[in-house]
Design a protein around this motif. Sequence first.
Motif, PDB file in Angstrom:
ATOM      1  N   TYR A  35       0.812  -1.222   0.000  1.00 12.08           N
ATOM      2  CA  TYR A  35       0.000   0.000   0.000  1.00 12.08           C
ATOM      3  C   TYR A  35       0.846   1.274   0.000  1.00 12.08           C
ATOM      4  N   LYS A 118       4.747  -7.333  -4.289  1.00 11.87           N
ATOM      5  CA  LYS A 118       4.717  -7.141  -5.736  1.00 11.87           C
ATOM      6  C   LYS A 118       5.613  -8.119  -6.495  1.00 11.87           C
ATOM      7  N   VAL A 146     -13.177  -5.353  -2.320  1.00 11.20           N
ATOM      8  CA  VAL A 146     -12.063  -5.114  -3.232  1.00 11.20           C
ATOM      9  C   VAL A 146     -12.301  -3.783  -3.928  1.00 11.20           C
ATOM     10  N   ASP A 149     -11.185  -0.491  -8.925  1.00 12.66           N
ATOM     11  CA  ASP A 149     -10.151  -0.313  -9.954  1.00 12.66           C
ATOM     12  C   ASP A 149      -8.995  -1.308  -9.836  1.00 12.66           C
ATOM     13  N   ASN A 150      -9.090  -2.258  -8.928  1.00 11.65           N
ATOM     14  CA  ASN A 150      -8.062  -3.287  -8.788  1.00 11.65           C
ATOM     15  C   ASN A 150      -8.413  -4.448  -9.728  1.00 11.65           C
ATOM     16  N   ALA A 153      -7.047  -8.110  -9.005  1.00 14.21           N
ATOM     17  CA  ALA A 153      -7.740  -8.799  -7.912  1.00 14.21           C
ATOM     18  C   ALA A 153      -9.162  -9.159  -8.317  1.00 14.21           C
ATOM     19  N   GLN A 154      -9.851  -8.231  -8.970  1.00 15.57           N
ATOM     20  CA  GLN A 154     -11.218  -8.501  -9.426  1.00 15.57           C
ATOM     21  C   GLN A 154     -11.244  -9.743 -10.318  1.00 15.57           C
ATOM     22  N   TYR A 177     -15.917   0.223  -1.970  1.00 21.26           N
ATOM     23  CA  TYR A 177     -15.411  -1.044  -2.476  1.00 21.26           C
ATOM     24  C   TYR A 177     -16.509  -1.801  -3.214  1.00 21.26           C
TER      25      TYR A 177
END
Length: 192
Positions: A35, A118, A146, A149-150, A153-154, A177
């Motif tokens: 983060y 990462k 979630v 805009d991730n 992950a989506q 979220y």
Amino acid sequence: MEMSEQILTARIRTLKQDSFHDYRDELIEVYEEVYAEQLDDPFFSSERYWSRLMAYAARDGFRAVAAGVDTTLVGYALGYTLPAESRWWQGLRSDVDAETLVETGTRTFALNEIMVRKTWRRRGIARQLHNALLEGASEERATLLVLPDNAAAQAAYRSWGWQRVGELQPFDDAPVYDSMILELTEPQTAAD
């Protein structure tokens, strides 16, 4: 050193609820790396995050797992069983069937965090953490939040069977979220 994106089997260990605070430095180090771009936002500050983690760790049904490669903590996942009086759904901004929002104290496991450093992403570690955390779950379903805009992950969650419920803002100063649910009618195993 550039990592290849081949699937890697990490060493998964359970983090004990009664000594969860002992893992603070390791967990915060991973959090601050994942983060890094959001740490200036008070909601994402390390102190606020640790407060949330300690509150989760105090809950009934708390579970946490960590992934290691050699001696490096590369990621972790954690959550707890939503209590009957849970306010989890309070910030829901979407119309859903009222039955979806009913919590019994044993119905839903909230997957609060799943993160991988990462340089270790796209190697199957998040999936290993996800499956290890949900393995043997007694709850009917799991839920998570979630960021919309991730995209990575989506996509991962959808491929693992998660379904979007709607938009949810858990706290006044939190982002909005996407809320997702995974039915746990079939036993979850770490090898899935």
